[in-house]
Scaffold this active site. Structure first.
Site, mmCIF file in Angstrom:
data_model
loop_
_atom_site.group_PDB
_atom_site.id
_atom_site.type_symbol
_atom_site.label_atom_id
_atom_site.label_comp_id
_atom_site.label_asym_id
_atom_site.label_seq_id
_atom_site.Cartn_x
_atom_site.Cartn_y
_atom_site.Cartn_z
ATOM 1 N N PHE A 70 -1.928 -0.272 -11.016
ATOM 2 C CA PHE A 70 -2.050 -1.197 -10.378
ATOM 3 C C PHE A 70 -3.862 -1.461 -10.448
ATOM 4 O O PHE A 70 -3.998 -2.221 -10.338
ATOM 5 C CB PHE A 70 -2.819 -0.715 -8.994
ATOM 6 N N ARG A 128 -16.627 0.875 -3.763
ATOM 7 C CA ARG A 128 -16.480 0.320 -2.491
ATOM 8 C C ARG A 128 -16.422 -1.297 -2.411
ATOM 9 O O ARG A 128 -17.951 -1.505 -2.263
ATOM 10 C CB ARG A 128 -16.768 0.951 -1.355
ATOM 11 N N LYS A 136 0.936 -1.126 0.116
ATOM 12 C CA LYS A 136 -0.019 0.041 -0.395
ATOM 13 C C LYS A 136 1.215 1.193 0.137
ATOM 14 O O LYS A 136 1.586 1.584 1.075
ATOM 15 C CB LYS A 136 -0.712 -0.204 1.050
ATOM 16 N N LYS A 171 -8.004 -3.548 2.279
ATOM 17 C CA LYS A 171 -7.128 -3.220 2.714
ATOM 18 C C LYS A 171 -6.077 -3.738 4.418
ATOM 19 O O LYS A 171 -6.819 -3.243 4.880
ATOM 20 C CB LYS A 171 -6.725 -1.289 3.146
#
Length: 279
Positions: A119, A189, A47, A195
């Site tokens: 990504f 979302r 991340k 994460k």
């Protein structure tokens, strides 16, 4: 003549207003990692502590849809293919990156330290594992020192995932992202993107300043903030003396860290991290 002049003036003003309100692009946003998943189903990446950016084939824009004023040479070799990624300067360099990216007149020397890590491929066909391979090929063909593919890898089990997280954090990294390898391209979302961080973070809107007491007399003691779901709580730690003297303005968005949430949804051990940039 007067009527025509008024007409053109109205057209100009409408265009000016439309330009001032950027359209936020639809992008994939992460949920928080939980142990009820099979980590073998996911591709894992670091991340990055950078700034999300979209490339439409001609222009870099922020996640809010605002143009990013990168130097022409920075994107000169970028492909016509739409890309989704992160502008990144390095671990622990977020503030310096933000200072570079927010300048409307780009600083060439500063931008030469930045890279765009890709990504995702917006609207591309295939599952994520296939798109990850496409990204590698696109970056290779571009041959730009400023365009890079974010490494994606698999871990064999949850213990290996936690060891990888510890290694990243020890190097001042922020955490890990897990993207389901079989996921089609999605926006919004979603549980297909997770994460994982040693501390969680979230955003909230400042709705009031709570006066300080004792050593903080005459300064801000805490922020009263509200989450996107309408939960209000006081955010009273993580501030420097300068930030207490000149607190984040009412109406702005702030990022805070926390460890868990209560049964009512309020964050536990919440601490101010920074003002969220408008980008």
């Amino acid at each position: 003549m007067l009527a025509r002049a008024k007409f053109y003036l109205l057209v100009f003003l409408s265009l000016l207003v439309a330009h001032s309100y950027a359209q936020a692009p639809a992008i994939l946003l992460a949920q928080i990692y939980h142990d009820d998943i099979q980590v073998q189903d996911y591709l894992v990446s670091e991340k990055l502590d950078g700034m999300r950016a979209l490339w439409d084939g001609q222009q870099l824009t922020s996640r809010q849809g605002h143009p990013i004023h990168a130097p022409a040479w920075f994107t000169q070799a970028f492909p016509a293919t739409p890309l989704d990624g992160e502008l990144w300067l390095g671990r622990g360099q977020f503030e310096t990156l933000l200072s570079t990216v927010r300048q409307t007149r780009p600083n060439d020397a500063a931008w030469r330290q930045v890279a765009y890590y890709v990504f995702e491929l917006p609207d591309a066909k295939g599952d994520f594992s296939q798109r990850a391979q496409q990204i590698i090929q696109i970056v290779k063909q571009a041959r730009s020192p400023y365009l890079k593919s974010l490494p994606q890898f698999r871990v064999k089990d949850r213990q290996a995932l936690k060891r990888t997280l510890a290694q990243i954090v020890a190097k001042r990294g922020e955490g890990l992202m897990l993207h389901r390898a079989d996921a089609p391209y999605l926006t919004g979302r979603s549980q297909v993107l997770l994460k994982l961080k040693p501390q969680l973070d979230a955003e909230a809107k400042v709705i009031a300043h709570v006066p300080g007491k004792g050593k903080y007399q005459g300064k801000m003691g805490a922020l009263l903030v509200e989450t996107p779901t309408g939960i209000q709580f006081k955010l009273g730690t993580g501030f420097s003396d300068a930030e207490r003297a000149h607190p984040p303005p009412i109406g702005c968005q702030v990022t805070y860290t926390y460890r868990d949430v209560t049964n009512t949804g309020k964050p536990k051990f919440a601490s101010f991290l920074r003002i969220r940039p408008s980008e």
